[in-house]
Design an enzyme around this catalytic site. Sequence first.
Site, short mmCIF file in Angstrom:
data_model
loop_
_atom_site.label_atom_id
_atom_site.label_comp_id
_atom_site.label_asym_id
_atom_site.label_seq_id
_atom_site.Cartn_x
_atom_site.Cartn_y
_atom_site.Cartn_z
N HIS A 48 51.59 43.74 62.11
CA HIS A 48 52.35 42.50 61.90
C HIS A 48 53.84 42.81 61.99
O HIS A 48 54.39 43.49 61.12
CB HIS A 48 51.99 41.95 60.52
CG HIS A 48 52.64 40.64 60.20
ND1 HIS A 48 52.38 39.94 59.03
CD2 HIS A 48 53.54 39.87 60.87
CE1 HIS A 48 53.08 38.83 59.01
NE2 HIS A 48 53.80 38.77 60.11
N GLU A 75 50.18 40.62 65.11
CA GLU A 75 50.35 39.52 64.15
C GLU A 75 51.81 39.10 64.13
O GLU A 75 52.71 39.95 64.13
CB GLU A 75 49.93 39.95 62.75
CG GLU A 75 48.44 39.93 62.51
CD GLU A 75 48.09 40.07 61.05
OE1 GLU A 75 49.00 40.25 60.22
OE2 GLU A 75 46.89 39.99 60.73
N HIS A 199 41.72 39.44 55.17
CA HIS A 199 42.65 39.35 54.04
C HIS A 199 41.93 39.64 52.73
O HIS A 199 41.05 38.90 52.31
CB HIS A 199 43.35 37.99 53.94
CG HIS A 199 44.64 38.07 53.16
ND1 HIS A 199 45.81 38.52 53.73
CD2 HIS A 199 44.94 37.81 51.87
CE1 HIS A 199 46.79 38.50 52.83
NE2 HIS A 199 46.28 38.08 51.69
#
Length: 254
Positions: A48, A75, A199
């Site tokens: 990310h 991400e 997550h």
Amino acid sequence: MPKSSPLRLGVNIDHIATVRNARGGRHPDPVRAALTAIEAGADGITAHLREDRRHIRDNDMERLKAEISKPLNFEMAATPDMVRIALGVKPHAVCLVPERREELTTEGGLDVVGQRDSLAPSIARFNDAGIRVSLFIAADPAQIEMAAKLKAPAIELHTGAWCDAITDDEPAKVAEEWRRIVAGAALAQSAGLEVHAGHGLDYATAETIAALPQIVELNIGFYMIGEALFVGLGETVKAMRSAMDRGRARVIAA
């Protein structure tokens, strides 16, 4: 029973970069971590690039694309600057996520319904460039249906609320969130979307969710990096792969 597809493991290496950045310099190297994860059985690498560059840096993304042999999942927030960077890196895939500077981690799913007008051009640009787009969303029917309307090829279901409820020992909420995930995965598949999840997953929750036949990819990072401090990253990846395989076997046997 829906037919099961192979289940991919994407390893998120953001927090290798978090440790590196705590003192500056180049060590530990996120790219080395990615190569170790792939050698141990990871099917892809997720990273990310946040707007504040708190962990992954621009050069990390460029090196990952150049040096790893498995797909790179980039991400990012759907900002013009990030879209430009991602198109330059040309990863296998991008996952569009919500982002706030004050958050410690991504706290909720992307509001695809509310942001459809701003998301549509970015999704179209990535589609045109041959970069697979996934949208990180809650298992909410309206969000899933809008993702399909915007022609995103994939979604990633936010599993954080379910995992948190398990950690907090809230059985009623665990059951409620699990029902949402199960229904969301089925709806997404019926809408023609490829279904991912991630997550807050650990060995136990990854094994559980692996039994959902619609889900074809799990992206897992923080828990695995924490476990790697004690047993090593390679062993952690192997253990996660085994947990996922045990869960998937329940689908195959059903």
